[in-house]
Enzyme design. Structure first.
Site, PDB file in Angstrom:
ATOM      1  CB  CYS A  29      -0.818   0.032   1.241  1.00 26.71           C
ATOM      2  SG  CYS A  29      -2.151  -1.412   1.628  1.00 26.71           S
ATOM      3  NE  ARG A  45       4.568   1.775  -0.568  1.00 25.59           N
ATOM      4  CZ  ARG A  45       5.501   1.262  -0.001  1.00 25.59           C
ATOM      5  NH1 ARG A  45       6.913   1.493  -0.781  1.00 25.59           N
ATOM      6  NH2 ARG A  45       5.512   0.900   1.225  1.00 25.59           N
ATOM      7  CD1 TRP A 100      -0.818  -5.971  -3.906  1.00 29.31           C
ATOM      8  CD2 TRP A 100      -0.571  -6.617  -1.497  1.00 29.31           C
ATOM      9  NE1 TRP A 100      -0.576  -7.451  -3.916  1.00 29.31           N
ATOM     10  CE2 TRP A 100      -0.388  -7.880  -2.911  1.00 29.31           C
ATOM     11  CE3 TRP A 100      -0.558  -6.771  -0.351  1.00 29.31           C
ATOM     12  CZ2 TRP A 100      -0.093  -9.013  -2.229  1.00 29.31           C
ATOM     13  CZ3 TRP A 100      -0.260  -8.214   0.035  1.00 29.31           C
ATOM     14  CH2 TRP A 100      -0.170  -9.226  -0.872  1.00 29.31           C
ATOM     15  CG  ASN A 103       2.387   0.732   3.768  1.00 30.60           C
ATOM     16  OD1 ASN A 103       3.745   0.859   3.731  1.00 30.60           O
ATOM     17  ND2 ASN A 103       1.907  -0.800   3.557  1.00 30.60           N
ATOM     18  N   GLY A 104       0.715  -1.468   6.224  1.00 30.99           N
ATOM     19  CA  GLY A 104       1.429  -2.346   7.032  1.00 30.99           C
ATOM     20  C   GLY A 104       0.270  -3.459   7.567  1.00 30.99           C
ATOM     21  CD  GLU A 133      14.691 -12.873 -12.127  1.00 29.83           C
ATOM     22  OE1 GLU A 133      14.437 -13.416 -11.148  1.00 29.83           O
ATOM     23  OE2 GLU A 133      14.316 -11.453 -12.275  1.00 29.83           O
ATOM     24  CE  LYS A 143      11.399 -10.656 -13.460  1.00 33.91           C
ATOM     25  NZ  LYS A 143      12.314 -10.133 -12.382  1.00 33.91           N
ATOM     26  CD  GLU A 159       7.571 -10.848 -11.599  1.00 33.13           C
ATOM     27  OE1 GLU A 159       8.623 -10.392 -11.756  1.00 33.13           O
ATOM     28  OE2 GLU A 159       7.052 -10.327 -10.535  1.00 33.13           O
ATOM     29  CG  HIS A 165      16.099 -37.514 -11.558  1.00 27.99           C
ATOM     30  ND1 HIS A 165      16.400 -38.694 -11.315  1.00 27.99           N
ATOM     31  CD2 HIS A 165      17.353 -36.787 -12.093  1.00 27.99           C
ATOM     32  CE1 HIS A 165      17.859 -39.030 -11.635  1.00 27.99           C
ATOM     33  NE2 HIS A 165      18.457 -37.532 -12.221  1.00 27.99           N
ATOM     34  CE  LYS A 198       9.986  -2.783  -7.940  1.00 27.63           C
ATOM     35  NZ  LYS A 198      10.700  -3.686  -9.013  1.00 27.63           N
TER      36      LYS A 198
HETATM   37  O1  M6R Z   1      12.636  -5.199  -2.994  1.00 27.92           O
HETATM   38  P1  M6R Z   1      12.849  -6.587  -2.899  1.00 27.92           P
HETATM   39  O2  M6R Z   1      14.200  -6.695  -4.096  1.00 27.92           O
HETATM   40  O3  M6R Z   1      13.235  -7.097  -1.530  1.00 27.92           O
HETATM   41  O4  M6R Z   1      11.804  -7.455  -3.461  1.00 27.92           O
HETATM   42  C1  M6R Z   1      12.211  -8.495  -3.499  1.00 27.92           C
HETATM   43  C2  M6R Z   1      10.854  -9.481  -4.379  1.00 27.92           C
HETATM   44  O5  M6R Z   1       9.732  -9.329  -3.839  1.00 27.92           O
HETATM   45  C3  M6R Z   1      10.988  -8.852  -5.955  1.00 27.92           C
HETATM   46  O6  M6R Z   1      12.397  -9.353  -6.422  1.00 27.92           O
HETATM   47  C4  M6R Z   1       9.800  -9.776  -6.824  1.00 27.92           C
HETATM   48  O7  M6R Z   1      10.238 -10.957  -6.713  1.00 27.92           O
HETATM   49  C5  M6R Z   1       9.798  -9.307  -7.964  1.00 27.92           C
HETATM   50  N1  M6R Z   1       8.373  -8.788  -8.437  1.00 27.92           N
HETATM   51  C6  M6R Z   1      10.279 -10.026  -9.133  1.00 27.92           C
HETATM   52  O8  M6R Z   1      10.194  -9.545 -10.401  1.00 27.92           O
END
Ligand code: M6R
Length: 608
Positions: free
Chosen positions: A2, A27, A74, A100-101, A481, A485, A488, A504, A603
Site C-alpha cells: 500500500c 505499491r 494492496w 500501510n502495514g 529468474e 519473470k 509473474e 527425474h 512492488k
Molecule cells: O525489493 P526486493 O528486492 O526485496 O523484492 C523482492 C521480491 O519481492 C521481488 O524481487 C519480486 O520477486 C519481483 N516482483 C520479481 O520480479
C-alpha cells in the site's frame, strides 16, 4: 504494501494527492481513496479498482479542501472493495486514517471496541485505528496518538487527520516506510520519495518509532513517546524523469533498456583504472574476511535469484562457503550463525518485510550484516552494518529487471573484494574479471538491439499453457529468474529445472510443441546441455536456446537460437537474462496483460 500520501498547504489537495498516488501505485493498486478536510468536515472518496476510478469521480464531482490524506491499496485484510478501501473513518466522521502495514492484534482490539459500542463497516485491520483514536481522544490529539500507538502491535506507516485539528497532518512510522516532504508553505507525507518529487527535493526519512506533526509552515519531529528529535534533511539528487516512462510504453521496458547505464553507475565508481576494486563504503577488513567461516545470502524473489549467482562467485573467488536462502524460510529456521558469519541481505526496495526480519535475526545472533540495496535510506540500508548500493535508479515496474543485473554486479564486486583480501585470487585474474565487467554495458547494448528475433519467439510461444526453462550451473540460476519473470507478468505456468533433473520427473510434462527455453552459455557444460536438449526434443518440445555468439553448432539441435555476446562464464548471467526479460515482456504484451502491474502482486512487499 500500500502507498500513503498526505498534503497540507494552500492548494487544492485532491489533485496533489492523486498525483502522488499515481507515483505510489507500484505499491498496490486494487483500490484507492482520499479524505479531505474542508470547513471542519472530512469528505472521503474511495473506490475499488485502479486510481483512475477515483480520479474520474473527483473530476466529475470535485472535492474541495487544502489538506488531506490518500491511499492506494494492496489488499491484506478483506477483499478489494469500496468499503475496505482506505481512508477509514471514526463513527462520528471526525477522524480519517490511511495505513500501510498490518496491525497484528486487531482482532482483540476490534472485539474490545465492539463491546464499547463501536460499529465496524470494513473487514480491515486499519479500521481499529480510527475507532481507537476516537476512543482515546481527550482534546489533545498528540496524547491520543501516543495512547493508540501503545495499544497496537505490528507494522505501520500512518497518516491521520482530525476535524478538530484542521491545521495538522500526523504521520507515524513503525517498520513500513514513511517520509516527510518539506515544501514552502506546504508540506507532505508519503510512503516514498517519487510521490512528492514534483513539489520538493527535500525530505525527512522517518525511522521506526518516530512521528511527525506536519503543519502548513512547520514540521515537528518526535519519538512516538513525544520526545522531540532533530534530523538531517535528505536532498534528493535524482530526477523526476527517472521515475517516469520517458516515451516507453511500460516501465518494465524502459527499465530493461536502462540496464547498460545502471550497470555503469553501479560498477565504474568502484573500480579503478588499473583494475582494482574500491568498496570504500563497506568496512570488511582483511582480518574480518580471513576470519569469516560462512556466508549467508538472504533475499526474496528476484533478489534471491541474484543471490544464487553471488554464491557461485564468492565460492569461486573467495573460497568461503555460501548458503543462499529465501528470507521467509531463513527467518523461521535455525541458521548456523555466529560472529564468524557474514550475512548478505539483497533487496531492491530495502523494505521487504521477510528480508528485514532475516536481517534482524542475523544481528541478534551476532552476525555482521552487509546489505545490497537500491534505495538510499530504506529500512534495510539503515539497519545493516554495511551497505553497498546498486545505483540502478528507481525501479517502478513490479517485475524486477535492472535491480537484478546490478545486484549481480554488486555481488561480483563483493566477491572480488573478499578474494583480494584473502589472497585467494591473483591480480591477473581480478584484472581479467574487471575488464569483462566493464565491457558488460556495451555488450548489453548489443543484446538490446537484437529484439526482432525475441519478438518472433514471443509470437511463436505466447499462447502456450506451460513454458519450461532448463540450464546447468549459472545457467540454471538464470533460468529460475527467467521463469519467474515470465509467470509473474504473463500468467503462463512456468518452471525452471536443473537440466540434469529433467529425467527425474519433469520430463513427463513435455509434449508436442511445449516450449523449452534452454540456456547454454557455458563451454564446460555444453555437451551435457546438448544431451538435455535432445531429451526434450525427442518428446516433441519446441526448443529456444540462449547461446554464446559463434556457437553455430547449437542451431542443429534447437528450433531457434538467441545469441548473446561472448564473455567469461561468471558474468554471462548479466547478458543471458536480458533476452529472457524481453521475451517475458513481449509474451505478456501479446497476451494483453497489465505488464507493469501484474495481478495480485505489488512492488514493495512490506507484509510477511
Ligand atoms: O525489493 P526486493 O528486492 O526485496 O523484492 C523482492 C521480491 O519481492 C521481488 O524481487 C519480486 O520477486 C519481483 N516482483 C520479481 O520480479
Amino acid at each position: 504494501m500500500c502507498g500513503i500520501i498526505g498534503y497540507i498547504g494552500a492548494k487544492e489537495a485532491s489533485q496533489i494527492l492523486i498525483d502522488g498516488l499515481e507515483k505510489l501505485e507500484y505499491r498496490g493498486y486494487d483500490s484507492a481513496g482520499v479524505a479531505i478536510l474542508n470547513e471542519g468536515k472530512i469528505e472521503v472518496r474511495k473506490f475499488k479498482g485502479r486510481l483512475s476510478v477515483l480520479e474520474e469521480n473527483i473530476k466529475e464531482k470535485p472535492v474541495k479542501g487544502s489538506m488531506g490524506i490518500g491511499h492506494t491499496r494492496w489488499a491484506t485484510h478483506g477483499e478489494p472493495s469500496d468499503v475496505n478501501s482506505h481512508p477509514h473513518k471514526s463513527n462520528d466522521n471526525k477522524i480519517a486514517v490511511v495505513h500501510n502495514g498490518i496491525i497484528e492484534n486487531y482482532m482483540e482490539i476490534k472485539e474490545e471496541l465492539q463491546k464499547l459500542g463501536y460499529s465496524f463497516i470494513s473487514e480491515t485491520d486499519t479500521e481499529v485505528i480510527s475507532h481507537l483514536l476516537d476512543h482515546y481522544y481527550n482534546g489533545d490529539i498528540l496524547d491520543t496518538v501516543k495512547k493508540v500507538i501503545n495499544k497496537i502491535d505490528g507494522a505501520y506507516a500512518l497518516g491521520i487527520i482530525h476535524a478538530d485539528n484542521p491545521d495538522m497532518l500526523i504521520a507515524v512510522k513503525k517498520d513500513s516506510p514513511l517520509i516527510v516532504g518539506i515544501g514552502e508553505d506546504e508540506n507532505f507525507i508519503a510512503s516514498d520519495i517519487p510521490a512528492v518529487l514534483k513539489y520538493t527535493r527535500k525530505v525527512y526519512i522517518l525511522e521506526s518509532g518516530e512521528m511527525a506533526i506536519v503543519k502548513k509552515d512547520s514540521i515537528s519531529l518526535m519519538k512516538t513517546d513525544g520526545t522531540p528529535i532533530t534530523k538531517d534533511i535528505y536532498d534528493v539528487t535524482w530526477d523526476i524523469e527517472a521515475a517516469e516512462k520517458g516515451g516507453y510504453e511500460h516501465f518494465m521496458l524502459k527499465e530493461i533498456y536502462e540496464q547498460p547505464k545502471a550497470i555503469k553507475d553501479t560498477l565504474l565508481p568502484r573500480v579503478s583504472n588499473n583494475g582494482e576494486v574500491k568498496l570504500d563504503s563497506i568496512n570488511l577488513s582483511k582480518e574480518y574476511i580471513k576470519g569469516t567461516k560462512r556466508i549467508y545470502i538472504v533475499a526474496c524473489g528476484t533478489a534471491y535469484h541474484a543471490g544464487l549467482l553471488g554464491k557461485d562467485m564468492i565460492e569461486k573467488y573467495a573460497k568461503i562457503p555460501v548458503i543462499v536462502d529465501v528470507a521467509s524460510e531463513f527467518r523461521y529456521s535455525e541458521p548456523f550463525i555466529d560472529q564468524n558469519t557474514l550475512v548478505i541481505v539483497v533487496s531492491q526496495s530495502g523494505e521487504t518485510a521477510d528480508t528485514l526480519a532475516a536481517l534482524r535475526l542475523s544481528k541478534e545472533k551476532g552476525a555482521r550484516v552487509l546489505a545490497i540495496t537500491n534505495v538510499v535510506g530504506s529500512s534495510i540500508s539503515r539497519e545493516s552494518d554495511d551497505v553497498l548500493y546498486t545505483w540502478a535508479g528507481p525501479e517502478i515496474a513490479v517485475a524486477s529487471t535492472k535491480a537484478y543485473t546490478t545486484q549481480i554486479v554488486a555481488l561480483a564486486l563483493v566477491a572480488l573484494e573478499m578474494a583480494k583480501k584473502k589472497n585467494s585470487i591473483t591480480d591477473e585474474e581480478i584484472n581479467m574479471i574487471i575488464k569483462s565487467l566493464k565491457k558488460l554495458p556495451s555488450r548489453l547494448e548489443e543484446v538490446l538491439s537484437n529484439v526482432e528475433s525475441i519478438k518472433d519467439t514471443a509470437e511463436r510461444i505466447y499462447s502456450s499453457q506451460s513454458i519450461f526453462y532448463i540450464g546447468r550451473g549459472i545457467d540454471y540460476d538464470v533460468s529460475r529468474e527467467g521463469s519467474l519473470k515470465l509467470k509473474e507478468i504473463s500468467y503462463i505456468h512456468s518452471e525452471a529445472i536443473a537440466a540434469g533433473e529433467l529425467k527425474h520427473g519433469t520430463l513427463a510434462l513435455i509434449e508436442e510443441g511445449t516450449p523449452v527455453i534452454a540456456l547454454v552459455t557455458q563451454d564446460k557444460l555444453y555437451d551435457k546441455m546438448l544431451s538435455n536438449i535432445k531429451e526434450v526434443k525427442a518428446r516433441g518440445a519446441y526448443v529456444v536456446a540462449i547461446a554464446k555468439e559463434g556457437n553455430i553448432e547449437i542451431e542443429k539441435s534447437a528450433d531457434r537460437v538467441i545469441f548473446i555476446p561472448k564473455t567469461i562464464d561468471e558474468v554471462s548471467s548479466v547478458l543471458s537474462i536480458v533476452p529472457l526479460q524481453l521475451l517475458s515482456y513481449y509474451v505478456a504484451y501479446k497476451r494483453g496483460c497489465d505488464i507493469d502491474k501484474p495481478k495480485n502482486l505489488a512492488k514493495s512487499v512490506t507484509v510477511e
